[in-house]
Design a protein around this motif. Structure first.
Motif, mmCIF file in Angstrom:
data_model
loop_
_atom_site.group_PDB
_atom_site.id
_atom_site.type_symbol
_atom_site.label_atom_id
_atom_site.label_comp_id
_atom_site.label_asym_id
_atom_site.label_seq_id
_atom_site.Cartn_x
_atom_site.Cartn_y
_atom_site.Cartn_z
ATOM 1 N N VAL B 99 0.550 -0.712 0.294
ATOM 2 C CA VAL B 99 0.035 0.142 0.364
ATOM 3 C C VAL B 99 0.773 0.956 0.233
ATOM 4 C CG1 VAL B 99 -1.428 1.661 1.340
ATOM 5 C CG2 VAL B 99 -1.434 -1.003 1.215
ATOM 6 N N ARG B 100 1.957 1.122 1.310
ATOM 7 C CA ARG B 100 2.904 2.256 1.074
ATOM 8 C C ARG B 100 4.013 2.416 0.118
ATOM 9 N NH1 ARG B 100 6.104 5.090 5.843
ATOM 10 N NH2 ARG B 100 4.163 5.408 7.246
ATOM 11 N N LEU B 101 4.224 2.002 -0.889
ATOM 12 C CA LEU B 101 4.421 1.572 -1.944
ATOM 13 C C LEU B 101 4.466 2.383 -3.006
ATOM 14 C CD1 LEU B 101 7.424 1.339 -3.645
ATOM 15 C CD2 LEU B 101 6.405 -1.571 -3.629
ATOM 16 N N VAL B 152 14.270 -11.769 -1.108
ATOM 17 C CA VAL B 152 14.075 -11.628 -2.377
ATOM 18 C C VAL B 152 13.305 -10.528 -3.247
ATOM 19 C CG1 VAL B 152 14.067 -13.015 -4.631
ATOM 20 C CG2 VAL B 152 14.941 -13.697 -2.726
ATOM 21 N N ILE B 153 11.876 -10.641 -2.373
ATOM 22 C CA ILE B 153 10.913 -10.022 -2.457
ATOM 23 C C ILE B 153 11.271 -8.437 -1.947
ATOM 24 C CG2 ILE B 153 8.198 -8.675 -1.206
ATOM 25 C CD1 ILE B 153 7.552 -12.115 -0.603
ATOM 26 N N GLY B 154 11.906 -8.080 -0.994
ATOM 27 C CA GLY B 154 12.252 -6.424 -1.119
ATOM 28 C C GLY B 154 13.681 -6.647 -1.546
ATOM 29 N N VAL B 159 13.625 -2.738 -6.659
ATOM 30 C CA VAL B 159 14.194 -2.495 -8.218
ATOM 31 C C VAL B 159 12.165 -1.592 -8.712
ATOM 32 C CG1 VAL B 159 14.065 -3.693 -10.201
ATOM 33 C CG2 VAL B 159 15.273 -4.776 -8.073
ATOM 34 N N ILE B 160 11.178 -2.287 -7.378
ATOM 35 C CA ILE B 160 10.295 -1.035 -8.423
ATOM 36 C C ILE B 160 10.678 0.365 -8.112
ATOM 37 C CG2 ILE B 160 7.770 -0.623 -7.499
ATOM 38 C CD1 ILE B 160 7.510 -3.727 -7.548
ATOM 39 N N PHE B 165 11.764 6.293 -9.616
ATOM 40 C CA PHE B 165 12.116 6.958 -9.362
ATOM 41 C C PHE B 165 13.293 7.739 -10.533
ATOM 42 C CE2 PHE B 165 10.877 6.893 -5.369
ATOM 43 C CZ PHE B 165 10.992 8.741 -4.774
ATOM 44 N N HIS B 166 13.469 6.754 -11.654
ATOM 45 C CA HIS B 166 14.051 6.366 -12.700
ATOM 46 C C HIS B 166 13.429 7.023 -13.669
ATOM 47 C CE1 HIS B 166 16.534 5.330 -16.180
ATOM 48 N NE2 HIS B 166 18.039 5.983 -15.280
#
Lengths: 502, 502
Positions: B99-101, B152-154, B159-160, B165-166
């Motif tokens: 949610v936060r992401l 791995v989830i982290g 990466v997301i 941000f890129h």
């Protein structure tokens, strides 16, 4: 009667009652009304799960790995698959009726919410009646129970309609201000009660001629589509559109499946399919503590390596479900309206997607050397092929009326058209390719098949690059052969604000 | 650093990129971007189902009806319940991070959609690692597997964040125009990677001191709440709010759980719980064709009458689930913002709701005379009591900050306040009453219990009338004792447009 069309077909004035979606709207007539949005989301979730979850008894049919897929097992499987398909189709019909009902009713109060829950309870009970029907095809009780349920559901929905028309502030604003409210009431009642009436006849016939009952059941599913088709043909033959007041009403409701609810229902089906996979893993592939101690001298990892192919099957299937969802998501981003035909094709696609847990069970069960390995891979291929080809068909159907149904980007010549085509064609091609591989090679390891499934997402990324290069090449060739202005005009059409969106 | 707060805390300018929710937004930087709404709905559905579905192995634990709930069965049940609760809590934490992401990332493109699906695949695999952990508590492999998954989830989520941000046009508009973008990036990365870092330590400790690993796992679940609590206490003791730039950022994100996503997640849990019930009915309560022929001389109805109590249990449980959803729905109609505490209470409520299929299984299995009938009814009562009392607690928590969190109708003195109280208090009272009945009577038929469950909806309707009569009586007494103007002022406050809604 003809003037009824005008207030309905005209542009909708903003409904003054609705402060905001999902917020309490105010006190009128005694109770608190609220937008029905969340009630609908919950109903969509319930209906999509109940439609799909009946694949579990099919997938959990006990088959011994050494056993050939012999006749008795095949018959058991066929019965259960029939239950699954019947449930899926009937629940979809009930869902479509629900969508239509809550296009007319826009606000809900406590009584409507409770009536809707009662309706949901009866619908979730339907799969049980199908199980009875499939287990005892020659006993009338199963079909009688189903029909009674359908009649009661129709009754509850009729009560909902009566209640809403008795409290008109709950209705869609256009119907609220219309002079023909009574006509609309009877029209919507007629649509709602069509299925239950057919079920009623099915219930009566169940006692003396069961095949006739099944014919009525089939009618419930296909009647709306048959009627739509005949209407379409007569309008083609007569060369004119039907202009009855009834049509002016259905014109207002000519989006029989609201795009948002199609998406919500589809998401529910994909989500439950993806989750059923891990449920199987958790129930079947945790080794027994005693076995680990005796057979593997306490080495858990050795015991788990036995299950390697199952994990591969899980990841392969999850990737397939996820990507098919992704393709659907990409497609519906560009869809502005869902027609009835698109809804039907979507249902068919989902029915096959719902079969994926079965395919997973088969391939993971027969992963270790078996006579049936190749057959199970073929079942998987066929399931994936039909699931994805019907997605492709949705797009084809949308392209027929692209002005109404598609965002300009995705129309012929739109920027995303080629890429959308490639995305939708990928899975049918891959599954067909895998199917032919099984035919030619005569031997194909399930491991290789699942590895293929896992590789596909990278194909999507490669596809994007490939399509872009191809388009650039085509554009380059075009710009050499065509005058410059033509190209810029096409580009402008793509960038101009879409007219069908408002 | 202090000036970072201003552009963030100010009123939001309308994001120019967003044409409309769920529609393609345009071509910028190469790919098609779209609002993330549907991706989030799908993720919510997946996560809520995966959180709840692990109750199935618990509910399907084989217990012979004649068997007492002895120690070995109790231990098996306890293990599986632990798996269920761990899954539920960890998945909720992952959901909150998600949610936060996606509060920071507002638009998605194909790459983000695929990365999100990869993330979902790993999260749905977590229940399996818990099953391993619970079956082999002394072997480090289960906890190591879980921790690796979490890491791995982290990594995928990191990466997301990096990708978004890129490509800043994907970000929330306020962050997009902010000068402190880099700061925000590291702040969100810090939040996202907190869980995986703790898991990493858990993985390391799993090889030489397993209890420490479990402590780390517990920390993942409770760390945000502990931190929130200590912050709250320090601010109370210091007598001032923390005004760090970090806080100005979380002020912008001070709605850590968006109300819509809390609702979507809750709907998913209720929907799957309601559906698991019918799955059990369909798998267990279809009589065997051979048995019907031999034992009941082909009379299907006689065979089915055996299952009468099960159907009653099904309808009773469905009504309970449906009404608890209805109460939640009524409550959240009046909630304008979900605080972190309300989110936690909601999770706890849902964890108990998710236990209802187990309660159903127990009561339906022991429906026919058994030593454990009274215990199973008690289990049901306790489950329902905790599920509903936490709902009540959500409301209590909301009332503490009612200006921020509640619609004026539901605040103290609001028109719906009394009725909301009555609605939320009904189930705790009824379940408590049933529990005490079992204690006093020493014998209570499950049939009576389920009939009680089915009667409750009518209690809701009666409640409405009862509350209205009581309010009218109070108002009448008030109007006799108080001057007239005072009452009308209060009424005006209720009818005036709510200030907290905009």
């Amino acid at each position: 009667m003809a003037e009824a069309g005008d207030p309905v077909a005209g542009p909708a004035p903003p409904p003054p009652l609705l402060l905001g979606r999902g917020r309490p709207v105010g006190e009128l007539g005694g109770g608190t009304q609220a937008s029905s949005q969340r009630l609908l989301a919950y109903s969509d979730a319930l209906l999509s799960i109940i439609a799909t979850v009946m694949i579990l008894p099919v997938a959990h049919t006990k088959i011994h790995p050494d056993q050939e897929l012999n006749e008795s097992v095949q018959q058991l499987l066929a019965t259960r698959i029939a239950v699954y398909l019947m449930t899926f189709l009937i629940v979809t019909v009930a869902w479509a009726a629900h969508v239509r009902l809550f296009q007319v009713i826009e606000l809900i109060d406590d009584v409507l919410a409770l009536l809707n829950l009662a309706c949901m309870m009866l619908i979730t009970f339907l799969p049980y009646t199908f199980s009875l029907m499939a287990s005892f095809p020659e006993v009338p009780f199963g079909i009688f129970l189903f029909s009674s349920c359908a009649v009661v559901i129709g009754f509850v929905q009729a009560v909902i309609v009566m209640y809403a028309f008795h409290h008109p502030y709950l209705l869609n604003h256009q119907i609220q201000v219309s002079e023909n409210q009574a006509f609309y009431k009877y029209h919507i009642l007629k649509i709602i009660l069509r299925g239950p009436t057919l079920s009623f006849f099915a219930a009566i016939f169940s006692f003396f001629f069961i095949p006739m009952s099944y014919v009525f059941l089939g009618l419930i599913i296909f009647f709306p589509h048959i009627r739509h088709l005949t209407n379409w043909f007569t309008s083609r033959i007569d060369g004119r559109e039907q202009e009855l007041p009834l049509e002016s009403f259905t014109f207002y409701l000519n989006e029989p499946l609201s795009k948002e609810r199609v998406e919500a229902f589809t998401d529910g089906v994909y989500a439950i399919v993806a989750t059923l996979l891990i449920l199987d893993i958790c129930e079947d592939n945790v080794p027994d503590a005693k076995e680990v101690r005796e057979k593997y001298q306490g080495h858990l990892i050795n015991a788990l390596s036995e299950y390697g192919p199952n994990f591969l099957a899980y990841f392969g299937s999850f990737v397939t479900v996820g990507l098919l969802w992704f393709v659907h998501h990409s497609l519906f981003l560009h869809v502005t309206k869902a027609t009835r035909l698109m809804g039907l094709l979507n249902t068919l696609s989902l029915a096959f997607i719902g079969g994926l847990p079965l395919a997973y069970q088969l391939t993971s069960k027969f992963a270790k050397k078996s006579h049936n390995e190749i057959e199970t891979i073929q079942v998987s291929c066929v399931t994936i092929f039909f699931g994805s080809i019907f997605q492709f068909a949705i797009w084809t159907a949308a392209l027929f009326y692209e002005r109404e149904t598609l965002h300009p980007y995705a129309r012929y010549g739109g920027k995303e058209h080629a890429f959308m085509f490639a995305k939708l064609a990928l899975y049918p091609c891959v599954s067909l390719f895998a199917f032919f591989l099984t035919c030619i090679l005569g031997e194909l390891s399930a491991t290789i098949f699942h590895l293929m499934q896992i590789i596909v997402p990278f194909a999507f990324l490669v596809l994007r690059i490939f399509v872009r290069i191809a388009l650039m090449a085509i554009k380059h060739i075009m710009s050499l052969s065509r005058p410059r202005e033509n190209v810029s005009e096409e580009e402008e059409a793509c960038l101009s604000p879409p007219e069908t969106l408002s």
